[in-house]
Each structure stands twice: as structure tokens, then as C-alpha cells.
Write an enzyme that holds these catalytic residues in place. Structure first.
Site, short mmCIF file in Angstrom:
data_model
loop_
_atom_site.label_atom_id
_atom_site.label_comp_id
_atom_site.label_asym_id
_atom_site.label_seq_id
_atom_site.Cartn_x
_atom_site.Cartn_y
_atom_site.Cartn_z
N TYR A 32 16.49 47.45 68.64
CA TYR A 32 17.13 46.66 69.69
C TYR A 32 17.04 47.35 71.05
CZ TYR A 32 19.52 42.92 67.12
OH TYR A 32 19.82 41.80 66.40
N LYS A 38 14.02 50.97 54.80
CA LYS A 38 12.66 50.64 54.38
C LYS A 38 11.89 51.96 54.37
CE LYS A 38 9.52 47.58 53.33
NZ LYS A 38 9.55 46.78 52.09
N ASP A 93 14.30 44.78 51.54
CA ASP A 93 13.85 43.53 50.91
C ASP A 93 14.57 43.32 49.59
OD1 ASP A 93 12.49 45.81 50.05
OD2 ASP A 93 10.53 44.85 49.89
N ASP A 138 21.73 43.33 61.24
CA ASP A 138 21.83 41.99 61.86
C ASP A 138 21.47 40.94 60.83
OD1 ASP A 138 22.07 40.05 63.92
OD2 ASP A 138 19.88 39.99 64.04
N ASP A 187 24.23 38.39 58.40
CA ASP A 187 24.21 36.92 58.40
C ASP A 187 24.08 36.40 56.97
OD1 ASP A 187 24.42 36.71 61.18
OD2 ASP A 187 22.95 35.07 61.25
C1 IPM Z 1 25.01 39.49 66.37
C2 IPM Z 1 24.11 38.60 67.19
C3 IPM Z 1 23.49 39.41 68.31
C4 IPM Z 1 22.61 40.47 67.67
C5 IPM Z 1 22.71 38.58 69.34
C6 IPM Z 1 23.55 37.50 69.95
C7 IPM Z 1 22.10 39.45 70.40
O1 IPM Z 1 23.15 37.99 66.39
O2 IPM Z 1 26.03 39.95 66.91
O3 IPM Z 1 24.72 39.74 65.21
O4 IPM Z 1 21.45 40.22 67.36
O5 IPM Z 1 23.11 41.59 67.49
MN MN Z 2 23.29 38.52 64.30
#
Ligand code: IPM
Ligand code: MN
Length: 369
Positions: free
Chosen positions: A142, A187, A219, A243, A247
């Protein structure tokens, strides 16, 4: 205690869910004799509209000047289809992470019995899941060097010892209070930065002899999270992998609207529901405020108000287990966002229990909201 809290509601449903979290904090303050002083500031698309900058200087100053930051959500459809727009709401969040040194993003996932049927997985797979992701947040791909010319582009994944060490300590300390297991997700069969992580984490693990450390390629971890999520306790990982995996993990318990997060900083920490700005629902009073309320509970923990945090969490759990909640939970007693906030706040302020017969429950709900 007196605490200064910077409140950054942001975009979409951010303001309405944060309003509920504040009701709950006020109820906590009343009951436990604290004083929270809030300083509101703009971030994200609304800040761009007002100032041209997704993180105006005065917002950053308000954050630096406070004991904690309560953050709503950022994002607006007008930026969604143009990832190369010069000014974007996400830049505000990324800069805030860097400026406040928010090195560890913590995302706990637990399940609620009454809501298991909402999970995309079979109930028996998710019943009892209790894991937490420790995602490194201020380094890695990032924030590494980036570049582009006509025919190529690159993003460097760069990690220094100290970036790895501080989050690793945080993860091990968390595991010590939980199920005593850390899984480092990486990884390392391909990436040098992952091999570096492994050697540092292996070294630091020696300071925590009671904690089991295991390693998993990312993975495989993506698969295991679906196949056998109960095996995880603390998942420690880098920025990008965290990240993606967080999710994935966020859908396990059936509603993203229930999941809080904390981003621990060098000085000030930030607390934020993991859901986004959900612009379609903004202003409709239907968003689930529980993630924001539980984020406020994580904030209370960080402010060393552990008992208070526990009361908030128990109250939320109690309400959900009674089948009370916002419409997307398919709740038996469907409430609006603001009514859920009223209910949590009221139960906390008055120290009321909902342990009553089903027939009296409906009656009680109508007197509370
Ligand atoms: C998160 C979001 C952020 C990230 C975005 C909005 C930049 O997806 O907080 O996980 O990728 O970290
Ligand atoms: Mn995110």
C-alpha cells in the site's frame, strides 16, 4: 474519566450509524460517570465537497488532539467509476493511517446463534467462530514505492523490522488473552518480504512460549476460512493480504453490519465499522448501527474502560439474540437504525435486562423506543 473523542462520520450511512454510537457512549458516560467531549470533523467525499481535500488539516489536528477517533465510513458513487480521479475519498483514510501511525488493524469476527442462518456457509461450519485478524496497516505494498511509465507500472512491497515487530507483539498479546494461537498468513513460498516476516515472527514468538504459532500461505488461508473457519484464533498478516482476508471473513457471520474494527496507533487509535458508506441506504434510517456501536466498545477497551466495553457488548448480544434488529437481519422485531441506537443506549443507561417472557418482550420494546 474525561476523554476527548474526534468524531469523523464521513459519507453515506456513516453519520447515522455514528449518531447511534454516540448515544451509546453518552449512556455509558451517564451510568459510569465519565465525560466524553466530542469534536466533529469532516473526512472523505463530504470533505472533498467542502474543502477540496479528503482529509482537511483541521480534521487531522482534531484527531491528533484527541484520545481516540470514531470514524464512520467514506465513499461516494461519484468516485466509484474513476479509480484514477486525482482526488478520492480513500486518500483521506490512507493519509490518516499514515499520519496517526495506525499500524495494526484489528477485525474480530464472532457469530450470534440467532443469526447463523444468515451466513452463506452451513450453520455448523460457522457456529462458534471466534477469530480476529491483525492486519499491518501502514506499510507493505500500500505504501511502498510506486511508479509508472507508458509500458509498465510497479508497486513495491517493503517491510522494515519495526513494522513487523510492533504488530506481531500486539497479535501475540491478544492471543494470550484468547485461544493462544497465532496463524501467520503469508506467501513465503514466493515473496521475499513474506520470508522476512516469517523469520521475524518466529524470533519474536520465543518471547511467548504459551502461544502456538503456525504458518499458512494466503491462498490456502482464503480456502480454509471458508472450509474450516473455527480453526483460527489470531490471524496475523500484512497489509494487502489482510485487506482481502478481512473482507472474506466479514461475511462469515451473516451481516457486515455487525462487525467493528480498531486501528491501533502510536498515539491515537481509530475505531470504525468495517462496512462501507452504503450510499443507497443513506438517510433511510435502515442501516445497522451495531458495527459502529461495537467499534465504540473497542474504543472503550482501548481507553481502559474494560467493564464499560463489556456492558456494551453484552447488551448488543442480548438484543440480537432476542431477535431484535435492523431489517437486513431478518429480525423478528424489526427496528430502524435510530431505534436500535435508542434501545442499546436505554438498556445500558437504565441497566435493564430483556430476560422476560416472549409475550412481554414486544411490550417492553415499545416502551423503550
Ligand atoms: C479497508 C478499505 C481500504 C483499504 C480502502 C478504502 C483504501 O478497503 O479499510 O479495508 O484498502 O485498506
Ligand atoms: Mn478493505
Amino acid at each position: 474519566m474525561r476523554k476527548k473523542i474526534a468524531v469523523l462520520p464521513g459519507d453515506g450511512i456513516g453519520p447515522e450509524v455514528i449518531e447511534q454510537a454516540i448515544k451509546v457512549l453518552d449512556a455509558v458516560a451517564d451510568r459510569f460517570n465519565h465525560h466524553f467531549e466530542y469534536q466533529h470533523a469532516h473526512v472523505g467525499a463530504i470533505a472533498i465537497d467542502k474543502t477540496g481535500n479528503p482529509l482537511p488539516e483541521e480534521t487531522l489536528e482534531a484527531c491528533i488532539d484527541s484520545d481516540a477517533v470514531l470514524f464512520g465510513a467514506i465513499g461516494d458513487p461519484k468516485y466509484d467509476n474513476d479509480p484514477s480521479a486525482k482526488v478520492r475519498p480513500e486518500q483521506g483514510l490512507l493519509r490518516l493511517r499514515k499520519e496517526l501511525g495506525l499500524y495494526a488493524n484489528i477485525r474480530p469476527v464472532i457469530t450470534y446463534k440467532k443469526l447463523l442462518h444468515l451466513s452463506p456457509l452451513k450453520e455448523e461450519k460457522v457456529d462458534g467462530v471466534d477469530l480476529v485478524i491483525y492486519r499491518e496497516l501502514t506499510s507493505g505494498i500500500y505504501f511502498g514505492e510506486k511508479g509508472r511509465d507508458e509500458n509498465s507500472a510497479f508497486d513495491v512491497c517493503f517491510y522494515k523490522t519495526e513494522d513487523i515487530d510492533r504488530i506481531t507483539h500486539a497479535a501475540f498479546q491478544a492471543a494470550a488473552k484468547r485461544k493462544k494461537k497465532v496463524t501467520l498468513v503469508d506467501k513465503a513460498n514466493v515473496l521475499e518480504s513474506s520470508r522476512f516476516w516469517r523469520s521475524r515472527v518466529r524470533e519474536l514468538a520465543k518471547e511467548y512460549p504459551d502461544i502456538t504459532l503456525d504458518f499458512m500461505y494466503v491462498d490456502n488461508a482464503a480456502m480454509q476460512l471458508i472450509q474450516y473457519p473455527k480453526q483460527f484464533d489470531v490471524v496475523l498478516t500484512s497489509n494487502m493480504f489482510g485487506d482481502i482476508l478481512s473482507d472474506e471473513a466479514s461475511v462469515l457471520n451473516g451481516s457486515m453490519g455487525l462487525l467493528p474494527s480498531a486501528s491501533i496507533g502510536i498515539r491515537t487509535s481509530l475505531f470504525e465499522p468495517i462496512h462501507g458508506s452504503f450510499p443507497q441506504a443513506a438517510g433511510e434510517d435502515v442501516a445497522n448501527p451495531m458495527a459502529a456501536i461495537l467499534s465504540a466498545a473497542m474504543m472503550l477497551d482501548e481507553l481502559e474502560m474494560t467493564k464499560e466495553a463489556r456492558v456494551v457488548r453484552t447488551t448488543v448480544k442480548h438484543i440480537l439474540e432476542k431477535g431484535i434488529g435492523t431489517p437486513e437481519l431478518n429480525a423478528k422485531y424489526k427496528l430502524h437504525c435510530s431505534q436500535v441506537g435508542d434501545m442499546v443506549a436505554h438498556l445500558i443507561a437504565e441497566d435493564i435486562s430483556l430476560d422476560i417472557g416472549e409475550d412481554r418482550l414486544a411490550e417492553k420494546i415499545s416502551t423503550i423506543i
